[in-house]
Design a protein around this motif. Structure first.
Motif, PDB file in Angstrom:
ATOM      1  N   TYR A  50      16.894   1.963  51.801  1.00  0.00           N
ATOM      2  CA  TYR A  50      16.786   3.302  51.274  1.00  0.00           C
ATOM      3  C   TYR A  50      15.511   4.013  50.896  1.00  0.00           C
ATOM      4  N   LYS A  99      23.822  -0.990  61.187  1.00  0.00           N
ATOM      5  CA  LYS A  99      25.139   0.304  61.112  1.00  0.00           C
ATOM      6  C   LYS A  99      24.342   1.098  59.379  1.00  0.00           C
ATOM      7  N   GLU A 100      24.788   2.377  59.474  1.00  0.00           N
ATOM      8  CA  GLU A 100      24.600   3.061  58.381  1.00  0.00           C
ATOM      9  C   GLU A 100      25.682   3.137  57.419  1.00  0.00           C
ATOM     10  N   GLU A 106      27.335   4.817  53.725  1.00  0.00           N
ATOM     11  CA  GLU A 106      27.487   5.956  52.491  1.00  0.00           C
ATOM     12  C   GLU A 106      27.648   4.883  51.275  1.00  0.00           C
ATOM     13  N   LEU A 109      20.461  -3.136  51.784  1.00  0.00           N
ATOM     14  CA  LEU A 109      20.176  -1.786  52.402  1.00  0.00           C
ATOM     15  C   LEU A 109      18.936  -1.481  52.349  1.00  0.00           C
ATOM     16  N   ARG A 133      30.253   1.289  47.958  1.00  0.00           N
ATOM     17  CA  ARG A 133      30.807   2.313  48.819  1.00  0.00           C
ATOM     18  C   ARG A 133      32.173   2.893  48.629  1.00  0.00           C
ATOM     19  N   TYR A 161      22.934   7.682  51.896  1.00  0.00           N
ATOM     20  CA  TYR A 161      23.104   6.871  53.140  1.00  0.00           C
ATOM     21  C   TYR A 161      21.982   5.956  53.365  1.00  0.00           C
ATOM     22  N   ALA A 162      22.406   4.890  53.848  1.00  0.00           N
ATOM     23  CA  ALA A 162      21.369   3.782  54.092  1.00  0.00           C
ATOM     24  C   ALA A 162      21.755   2.938  55.197  1.00  0.00           C
ATOM     25  N   GLU A 163      20.590   2.302  55.881  1.00  0.00           N
ATOM     26  CA  GLU A 163      21.150   1.234  56.917  1.00  0.00           C
ATOM     27  C   GLU A 163      21.005  -0.087  56.491  1.00  0.00           C
TER      28      GLU A 163
END
Length: 292
Positions: A55, A81-82, A84, A53, A101, A32-34
């Motif tokens: 991470y 937003k985050e 996956e 992203l 994703r 998961y990353a923003e």
């Protein structure tokens, strides 16, 4: 000294990040990353809009075509937003990775069907919205939630309350795992049941009583919708007061309502809006006529 310690912490996080990224590429582990940026880059022989992203201090790129099978018009609402993802490619020299994703959603969906249970509270990701529905992903599984399942309060247009990329807590109310006859399975969820039913406080209000309310919506055909002060979600609808000053009847304004009848069976309140005499006179002076 504190700055040096912070720099070492960042280096440590980045090393752990690279270890996770390489493992994700090898075994398709979901990370998961923003999303911190939006760039257009070349991928193969074509340019594509991508989310950037972060991470654990390592930057990666998530192409628009690999975010979801759902068609998005733009990506700006995804910033902050985050997401996956699984790692598709790693460029050690360039110090970046390529994320996917869609594969991550497939992995999450398989995990969901194995472990999810009715009554479980999970997080829904909003992938689409129209006036009366939210289109969600719950651990990679798509589900549609109607406005009646979202809130005890009436929401006229869901697009005014939610954005694509938002998340909300939901409760699983029905679940049937995929079979050969129904490969998509069955999932039903509800967000409203996680909040307090405002009708449980209706006993605090009496027929014939007058109370403060806030205007939540003005509908030209159905009248004035109001929420009683002190009880979030307890909505009252009244007709337009005759000859009212239009400046008073605005969303967010406080007015007085008189309850005429409380229908417990249908969970409805019959009431009238009471305005100060000056508000009515002002309407008359301006020649305003409000249909009711």
């Amino acid at each position: 000294m504190r700055q040096i310690e912070q720099r070492f912490d960042n280096v440590g996080d980045e090393k752990l990040g690279w270890a996770d990224i390489k493992e994700s590429q090898r075994v398709k582990q979901v990370l998961y990353a923003e999303a911190i940026g939006l760039e257009t880059l070349s991928l193969g022989d074509k340019k594509e809009e991508m989310l950037k992203l972060n991470y654990k201090g390592v930057f990666g790129y998530l192409p628009k075509s690999r975010i979801d099978n759902y068609e998005f018009k733009g990506l700006h609402h995804f910033l902050g937003k985050e997401f996956e993802f699984v790692v598709e490619m790693v460029d050690i020299e360039g110090h970046w990775f390529l994320a996917d994703r869609i594969q991550a959603l497939e992995v999450s969906a398989r995990r969901f069907w194995k472990s999810a249970k009715v009554g479980q509270v999970m997080v829904g990701f909003i992938r689409g919205i129209d006036m009366s529905r939210l289109y969600l992903l719950v651990e990679g599984v798509p589900v549609v939630m109607n406005r009646e399942e979202v809130s005890y309060s009436y929401i006229e247009d869901m697009r005014s309350e939610f954005e694509i990329g938002d998340t909300l807590d939901i409760k699983i109310t029905k679940l049937e795992a995929p079979t050969e006859e129904n490969p998509s399975g069955l999932l039903e969820v509800n967000a409203k049941v996680l909040s307090r039913d405002p009708w449980g406080q209706i006993g605090d209000y009496k027929e014939g009583g007058s109370y403060t309310a806030v205007i939540t919506k003005i509908h030209p055909e159905h009248g004035v919708f109001l929420e009683l002060v002190g009880v979030s979600g307890l909505t009252v609808r009244t007709n337009f007061p005759p000859n009212a000053n239009p400046d008073v009847l605005k969303k967010g304004k406080k007015v007085t309502v008189k309850i005429l009848e409380i229908n417990h069976r249908d969970r409805r309140i019959k009431a009238i809006t009471i305005l100060p005499q000056r508000s009515i006179n002002a309407g008359n002076r301006r020649g305003v006529r409000v249909i009711h």
